[in-house]
Design a protein around this motif. Structure first.
Motif, PDB file in Angstrom:
ATOM      1  N   GLN A  56     -55.195 -83.655  76.029  1.00 34.52           N
ATOM      2  CA  GLN A  56     -53.837 -84.032  75.637  1.00 34.52           C
ATOM      3  C   GLN A  56     -52.857 -82.876  75.844  1.00 34.52           C
ATOM      4  O   GLN A  56     -51.709 -83.086  76.248  1.00 34.52           O
ATOM      5  CB  GLN A  56     -53.844 -84.492  74.177  1.00 34.52           C
ATOM      6  CG  GLN A  56     -54.600 -85.798  73.967  1.00 34.52           C
ATOM      7  CD  GLN A  56     -54.858 -86.111  72.511  1.00 34.52           C
ATOM      8  OE1 GLN A  56     -54.801 -85.235  71.643  1.00 34.52           O
ATOM      9  NE2 GLN A  56     -55.135 -87.379  72.205  1.00 34.52           N
ATOM     10  N   ALA A  60     -49.616 -82.863  78.359  1.00 32.50           N
ATOM     11  CA  ALA A  60     -48.271 -82.506  77.908  1.00 32.50           C
ATOM     12  C   ALA A  60     -47.664 -81.412  78.772  1.00 32.50           C
ATOM     13  O   ALA A  60     -46.449 -81.364  78.986  1.00 32.50           O
ATOM     14  CB  ALA A  60     -48.329 -82.053  76.444  1.00 32.50           C
ATOM     15  N   GLU A 341     -46.935 -92.743  78.722  1.00 30.65           N
ATOM     16  CA  GLU A 341     -45.518 -92.367  78.769  1.00 30.65           C
ATOM     17  C   GLU A 341     -44.746 -93.352  79.650  1.00 30.65           C
ATOM     18  O   GLU A 341     -45.259 -93.822  80.624  1.00 30.65           O
ATOM     19  CB  GLU A 341     -45.408 -90.956  79.341  1.00 30.65           C
ATOM     20  CG  GLU A 341     -46.061 -89.921  78.415  1.00 30.65           C
ATOM     21  CD  GLU A 341     -46.072 -88.560  79.039  1.00 30.65           C
ATOM     22  OE1 GLU A 341     -45.607 -88.419  80.196  1.00 30.65           O
ATOM     23  OE2 GLU A 341     -46.522 -87.610  78.397  1.00 30.65           O
TER      24      GLU A 341
END
Length: 341
Positions: A56, A60, A341
């Motif tokens: 993760q 990001a 996203e």
């Protein structure tokens, strides 16, 4: 709007927290100089060591990293399948995140793909840091599979390979649960070639394929692409039948010429019964393996359950769902929530 990737790197991960950062850096180092868009699909196969948090973080930091996280551990071959299901590149590269298969080899696979090959598999010319038993057993396994199957599965190859999107489309339609990816890509056909490389020693962590899992994997490979274990039964039964007739004839002649006392004990009978019983039980086990796999397929359960995703565009998830429509189990494979996203 993110650029549509040319290359999709699929990396299944199970407890590889100590390798992930370096693996990502090596992928970037190998692919950025090519100058074409790419994505890295990391499939978390139920890791329990903090690997998911690292994935993760990478997603990001770099929008090209996408994370697919399973609800539990479903196994290496299923994790590879999920990565292929979600991949959107024109060429899909399968590679483990343990760095034994160096990402530096990827540009060589891509070069062969650009020459017109649909599948480019990496051939292990050398295996560093592995025991003699591991190397010998692996060598014997690959050659056994090559000989007894009806398709041409290249020897000394793992799942490290590149496949064209049209090969991936066929692979997405093959929804069997007991999967042998390297055999499945060979079965598809098209134009294939190999690239030799040196398999490196594992730097961090331990192998996810100990002896027990390797034997189970070998059994999956044999039962998925060969009926040889079933076909050999008739050969052995005929040999045993011929031997029993010969032994019966010899004993009859000896008793007639040497008297009933010859071979009068029960030891020979007991030994022969134990031998025949062991053969029967072994063959029942082989038949049971094929029956169990048939039953496993008939239940029509999803191959995997996705708990969450990170970094995957909604359109890409929709494409994956659409691509799986009409395939058994696949339409149900995404039962979890989507955090893309």
């Amino acid at each position: 709007m993110s650029e549509v990737p040319i290359y999709s790197i699929v990396a299944p991960v199970y407890n590889e927290a100590g390798n992930l950062r370096r693996f990502y850096a090596e992928v970037v180092k190998a692919l950025d100089p090519i100058g074409e868009a790419w994505e890295l699909l990391i499939v978390n196969d139920g890791s329990s060591d903090g690997s998911l948090a690292l994935m993760q973080e990478l997603a990001a930091e770099d929008g090209r990293v996408r994370v697919i996280s399973f609800a539990r551990n479903f196994g290496h071959q299923i994790a590879v399948t999920a990565g292929v299901d979600y991949a959107s590149g024109r060429a899909i590269i399968l590679i483990d995140a343990d760095l034994q298969d160096p990402p530096a080899v990827i540009p060589r696979l891509i070069a062969k793909w650009k020459e017109g090959y649909d599948v480019v598999y990496a051939v292990r010319s050398q295996r560093r840091g592995e025991s003699i038993l591991k190397r010998m057993s692996a060598k014997a396994f690959y050659r056994m599979i090559h000989r007894i199957t009806d398709i041409n599965i290249p020897v000394d190859t793992g799942d490290f390979r590149l496949m064209d999107e049209r090969v991936a489309r066929v692979l997405r339609q093959m929804r069997e649960h007991r999967r042998f990816i390297r055999g499945m890509t060979s079965w598809v056909g098209y134009k294939q070639t190999g690239v030799e490389y040196v398999r490196e020693q594992r730097v961090w962590g331990e192998t996810k394929y100990p002896l027990g899992k390797m034997l189970a994997f070998a059994l999956d490979a044999v039962t998925s692409f060969s009926f040889f274990p079933l076909q050999i039964m008739i050969t052995i039964s005929l040999i045993l039948a011929a031997l029993s007739l010969l032994v019966g004839l010899v004993i009859s002649v000896l008793r007639l010429t040497m008297g009933e006392e010859f071979f009068g004990g029960q030891a020979t009978t007991i030994v022969l019964l134990l031998l025949l019983s062991s053969f029967q039980l072994f063959f029942l086990f082989i038949i049971g393996q094929y029956v169990a796999r048939t039953y496993d397929e008939s239940r029509d359960r999803p191959l995997y359950v996705v708990a969450s995703t990170v970094g995957l565009p909604e359109a890409q998830v929709a494409n994956q769902r659409h691509a799986n429509e009409g395939a058994p189990s696949a339409a149900k494979s995404e039962l979890g929530r989507h955090d893309g996203e």
